[in-house]
Design a protein around this motif. Structure first.
Motif, mmCIF file in Angstrom:
data_model
loop_
_atom_site.group_PDB
_atom_site.id
_atom_site.type_symbol
_atom_site.label_atom_id
_atom_site.label_comp_id
_atom_site.label_asym_id
_atom_site.label_seq_id
_atom_site.Cartn_x
_atom_site.Cartn_y
_atom_site.Cartn_z
ATOM 1 N N SER A 190 -7.749 -3.948 11.534
ATOM 2 C CA SER A 190 -6.941 -4.827 12.372
ATOM 3 C C SER A 190 -5.488 -4.372 12.436
ATOM 4 C CB SER A 190 -7.022 -6.264 11.836
ATOM 5 O OG SER A 190 -6.560 -6.324 10.493
ATOM 6 N N LEU A 191 -4.991 -3.778 11.356
ATOM 7 C CA LEU A 191 -3.608 -3.309 11.357
ATOM 8 C C LEU A 191 -3.421 -2.155 12.338
ATOM 9 C CD1 LEU A 191 -2.745 -3.399 7.548
ATOM 10 C CD2 LEU A 191 -2.357 -5.144 9.285
ATOM 11 N N LEU A 192 -4.350 -1.216 12.347
ATOM 12 C CA LEU A 192 -4.244 -0.090 13.272
ATOM 13 C C LEU A 192 -4.479 -0.535 14.716
ATOM 14 C CD1 LEU A 192 -5.996 2.739 11.241
ATOM 15 C CD2 LEU A 192 -3.560 2.261 11.482
ATOM 16 N N GLN A 193 -5.250 -1.582 14.912
ATOM 17 C CA GLN A 193 -5.388 -2.148 16.256
ATOM 18 C C GLN A 193 -4.058 -2.703 16.742
ATOM 19 O OE1 GLN A 193 -8.600 -4.955 16.638
ATOM 20 N NE2 GLN A 193 -10.095 -3.595 15.694
ATOM 21 N N GLN A 194 -3.312 -3.337 15.854
ATOM 22 C CA GLN A 194 -1.985 -3.835 16.227
ATOM 23 C C GLN A 194 -1.034 -2.688 16.552
ATOM 24 O OE1 GLN A 194 -0.373 -6.776 13.508
ATOM 25 N NE2 GLN A 194 -2.409 -7.508 12.956
#
Length: 300
Positions: A190-194
């Motif tokens: 989810s962090l890399l998606q952000q």
């Protein structure tokens, strides 16, 4: 009258964490060498498509991140070299492949595997180095009257644990107009998606690593300004919830430090990041109470 083509800069970042790749190898899945070969073919396709394209290759691990290409020995090589090597390849592409493989082997050979090693990697540090390199190349291109576009392709294997550093890098890339594409080799992040969403990049989790090259060429080879004309995979729904600094869990409601903006899932009178002490007033139900000699509370 033909319009001059703008130069572009691509930085490829590959996660070479030996613990993560070793675990994958024991399960009979794709190896690091297969992923590296796919990334090199992707890099060759990018450079061969235009004389105005430039490339850099980074590797990040658990304890450090470093440039695999260019190095000091290859920094003077012109990007438009057309000489052929002995095997028929262009000299630039041959030098790129040989240098990246040699530097990657040397980097992994210096890693000391210990019992306390984890699968976390310094992704934020590698992204910061990539942004600095793109900024330096842009300044050199401006001296000659050009305008260079920057882009980063991250081949992420491990989840980034440093939430604050990763978000700072994402905001910096957004300010510098640098697109960050994320090709997730492991689980969903989810962090890399952000990060990809903030910078206008693409996020794709590769379901089969054996087909990594096909995904790289199909999705990530095109420039951001032409992607609107292509039929690309729909972006996955990004979870924009923040992660706490203590347990790295996504939260709907959190406690935020007013000094350093650190996020926590539980209240603490002292911030563990900046060590700021908070002096909060008591709730109204406890303001009128007084402590007796015996230690019990009594309402006034």
């Amino acid at each position: 009258m033909s319009v001059a083509e703008d130069s572009s800069m691509l930085v490829i970042i590959l996660d070479v964490n030996p613990v993560w790749w070793g675990q994958r190898r024991l399960r009979g899945e794709a190896s690091l060498s297969h992923c590296l070969d796919s990334a090199l073919v992707f890099a060759n396709c990018y450079l061969a498509s235009s004389r105005r394209r430039h490339l850099a290759f980074l590797a990040c691990g658990q304890r450090d991140s470093r440039f695999l290409y260019p190095t000091r020995s290859t920094s003077g090589l012109e990007q438009d070299a057309v000489q052929e090597s002995r095997d028929g390849r262009l000299e630039l592409l041959s030098t790129l492949d040989d240098t990246v493989v040699r530097e990657a082997v040397a980097m992994l050979a210096r890693v000391e595997v210990t019992a306390d090693m984890t699968t976390g990697s310094l992704t934020a540090g590698a992204l910061a180095k990539a942004l600095c390199y793109i900024n330096r190349m842009r300044k050199q291109d401006q001296v000659h009257g050009g305008e260079m576009k920057g882009r980063i392709v991250l081949l992420a294997a491990c989840e980034e644990a440093q939430y604050m550093n990763l978000m700072n890098v994402a905001f910096t890339a957004e300010k510098q107009d640098v697109c960050v594409d994320v090709c997730a080799l492991g689980s969903e992040s989810s962090l890399l998606q952000q990060v990809s969403g903030l910078t206008g990049g693409l996020y794709l989790r590769v379901p089969e690593q054996e087909s990594l090259l096909q995904y790289l060429q199909w999705v990530f080879l095109s420039e951001p300004d032409v992607r609107r004309r292509l039929l690309l995979p729909r972006p996955s729904r990004s979870d924009a919830r923040p992660a706490c600094f203590c347990h790295r869990q996504l939260l709907d409601i959190a406690y935020v430090c007013s000094v350093c903006l650190s996020i926590f899932c539980t209240f603490s009178p002292i911030c563990s990041t900046c060590e700021t002490a908070f002096h909060l007033a008591l709730p109204p139900s406890l303001r009128g109470r007084k402590r007796k000699k015996g230690g019990s509370l009594k309402t006034a």
